[in-house]
Write a protein that holds these residues in place. Structure first.
Motif, short mmCIF file in Angstrom:
data_model
loop_
_atom_site.label_atom_id
_atom_site.label_comp_id
_atom_site.label_asym_id
_atom_site.label_seq_id
_atom_site.Cartn_x
_atom_site.Cartn_y
_atom_site.Cartn_z
N ILE A 1 62.04 -38.10 -12.84
CA ILE A 1 62.41 -36.90 -12.07
C ILE A 1 61.98 -37.06 -10.62
CG2 ILE A 1 61.88 -34.45 -11.75
CD1 ILE A 1 61.94 -34.18 -14.79
N TYR A 2 60.81 -37.62 -10.41
CA TYR A 2 60.26 -37.83 -9.06
C TYR A 2 61.13 -38.83 -8.27
CZ TYR A 2 56.67 -39.21 -5.61
OH TYR A 2 55.96 -39.49 -4.46
N TRP A 3 61.51 -39.93 -8.90
CA TRP A 3 62.26 -40.97 -8.20
C TRP A 3 63.76 -40.67 -8.06
CZ3 TRP A 3 60.20 -44.86 -12.30
CH2 TRP A 3 58.84 -45.14 -12.06
N CYS A 4 64.32 -39.99 -9.06
CA CYS A 4 65.78 -39.98 -9.15
C CYS A 4 66.43 -38.59 -9.13
CB CYS A 4 66.23 -40.67 -10.45
SG CYS A 4 65.49 -42.29 -10.72
N VAL A 5 65.67 -37.52 -9.37
CA VAL A 5 66.30 -36.20 -9.54
C VAL A 5 65.92 -35.26 -8.40
CG1 VAL A 5 66.59 -34.22 -11.07
CG2 VAL A 5 66.31 -36.52 -12.05
N ASP A 6 64.64 -34.90 -8.31
CA ASP A 6 64.21 -33.95 -7.29
C ASP A 6 62.75 -34.25 -6.93
OD1 ASP A 6 64.61 -31.36 -5.74
OD2 ASP A 6 62.85 -30.87 -6.95
N THR A 7 62.51 -34.59 -5.68
CA THR A 7 61.17 -35.03 -5.26
C THR A 7 60.12 -33.94 -5.44
OG1 THR A 7 62.21 -36.47 -3.62
CG2 THR A 7 59.86 -36.07 -3.39
N LYS A 8 60.43 -32.72 -5.02
CA LYS A 8 59.45 -31.65 -5.10
C LYS A 8 59.10 -31.36 -6.56
CE LYS A 8 58.49 -26.84 -3.94
NZ LYS A 8 59.02 -25.56 -3.43
N SER A 9 60.10 -31.30 -7.43
CA SER A 9 59.83 -31.10 -8.86
C SER A 9 59.01 -32.26 -9.42
CB SER A 9 61.15 -30.98 -9.63
OG SER A 9 61.87 -29.85 -9.22
N GLY A 10 59.29 -33.47 -8.94
CA GLY A 10 58.53 -34.64 -9.39
C GLY A 10 57.09 -34.58 -8.95
N ILE A 11 56.86 -34.13 -7.69
CA ILE A 11 55.49 -33.95 -7.20
C ILE A 11 54.76 -32.94 -8.07
CG2 ILE A 11 54.11 -32.99 -5.30
CD1 ILE A 11 55.08 -35.62 -4.46
N TYR A 12 55.43 -31.85 -8.39
CA TYR A 12 54.86 -30.79 -9.24
C TYR A 12 54.47 -31.35 -10.60
CZ TYR A 12 55.27 -26.77 -12.47
OH TYR A 12 55.09 -25.83 -13.47
N LEU A 13 55.37 -32.10 -11.24
CA LEU A 13 55.12 -32.61 -12.59
C LEU A 13 54.05 -33.71 -12.57
CD1 LEU A 13 58.77 -32.78 -13.97
CD2 LEU A 13 56.98 -31.18 -14.66
N CYS A 14 54.15 -34.64 -11.61
CA CYS A 14 53.19 -35.74 -11.56
C CYS A 14 51.77 -35.24 -11.27
CB CYS A 14 53.60 -36.74 -10.48
SG CYS A 14 55.03 -37.76 -10.92
N SER A 15 51.65 -34.33 -10.31
CA SER A 15 50.33 -33.81 -9.97
C SER A 15 49.77 -32.96 -11.12
CB SER A 15 50.37 -33.01 -8.68
OG SER A 15 51.29 -31.94 -8.76
#
Length: 327
Positions: free
Chosen positions: A55-69
């Motif tokens: 999701i972070y790399w390919c879909v939506d950066t902000k959502s990826g930041i949210y999920l990864c953090s």
């Protein structure tokens, strides 16, 4: 040790509930063991990390930041609470509990809270929060989260208090991390403040875990029930990964301008496949190796930190450089 979590008056009803599940699974529903062994994998590190990363790399950066953090915070907190509470596994608390043998390999160390439950609730709960407008997706994800929690009790590797604590931790992070990321997005310098605070907390937690906690050392039939040294080593690896993941994600957001929306569908699929293969290799051969062949704590911390940084900072920078070269 938090004494009341292992108090007999508190724990005995939970043991009775696990025995009820045990009697059901051994007498009538052996085939369900295989199903719940498959479901419980959704709370292990492999799939959640891949979901967050793609999701972070390919879909939506902000959502990826949210999920990864959120995954990083969850991993840090669950490990810290495990080492703080030092609650034994159900089969140690009662010799009447006989867990499913295949589930024991992923159920080492202390028991409270359930890491599988907190991982599933934070990552899949985060997805449900992001895509909450689609009720079918939202309810399906919630059902999976509850199934992962129940699977830990069905397999006999966690008590209800472990699962409830894990789910509660994950649920709190779903809403708290969203508010935190929204706050940081208003001024991206705030990501640097978050890094400083988290790194300080991690540093203090590692010092406490490694040097100041008085771990119980109990034996059964001449065998140590839980080896504190092994548990500390596992916690160091997990916390190192969480430090790398959060630092990488916040630094990437602050300084690189990485945007997963950019690029063609073909390039997004390609970066997702290459990244996923890289992460699987690193998890299996690097993290897997240092788990099986312990090194000193400092080296284990640095290696696990590198993996987190690779996912959230190094690989996005590689994507940026590659896209720039193509142009």
């Amino acid at each position: 040790m938090i004494e009341f979590l292992s108090n007999s008056n508190w724990i005995n009803p939970q043991i009775d509930f696990l025995m009820l599940l045990q009697n059901i699974r051994t007498e009538h529903f052996e085939y369900l063991n295989r199903a719940f062994l498959s479901i419980t994998i959704l709370g292990e590190i492999w799939l959640p990390v891949l979901i967050c990363s793609i999701i972070y790399w390919c879909v939506d950066t902000k959502s990826g930041i949210y999920l990864c953090s959120m995954f990083g915070f969850q991993l840090f907190l669950s490990q810290f609470f495990k080492m703080l509470a030092c609650v034994y596994r159900p089969w140690v608390l009662s010799d009447k509990i006989h867990p499913v043998e295949l589930a024991i390999t992923a159920a080492k160390g202390y028991s409270f809270p359930s890491g599988h439950s907190s991982t599933a609730c934070s990552v899949l709960g985060g997805l449900a929060y992001i895509y909450g407008k689609n009720k079918a997706v939202c309810f399906s994800l919630i059902a999976v989260i509850l199934s992962v929690g129940f699977s830990r009790m069905w397999l006999g590797v966690h008590t209800p208090q472990d699962v409830a604590a894990g789910l509660t931790l994950g649920l709190i992070l779903v809403f708290w991390m969203n508010a935190l990321i929204n706050w940081a997005e208003k001024n991206k310098n705030r990501y640097l403040y978050l890094i400083a605070i988290f790194d300080l907390l991690s540093f203090l937690a590692l010092i406490y875990i490694c040097y100041f906690n008085n771990y119980p050392i109990d034996y059964m039939e001449g065998k140590m029930l839980v080896n504190p040294h092994s548990s500390i080593y596992s916690a160091v690896i997990c916390i190192g990964f969480s430090i790398g993941t959060i630092n990488g994600a916040f630094l990437c957001r602050r300084f690189t301008g990485f945007d997963s929306h950019k690029g063609s569908l073909k390039s997004k699929i390609t970066r997702g496949i290459i990244g996923a293969i890289s992460v699987i290799i690193l998890l299996k051969f690097v993290i897997g190796y240092i788990y099986s062949n312990p090194v000193n704590f400092k080296l284990a911390l640095l290696i696990s930190m590198f993996l987190g940084v690779f996912i959230t900072l190094i690989y996005p920078v590689i994507i940026l450089k590659y896209e720039s070269m193509k142009k």
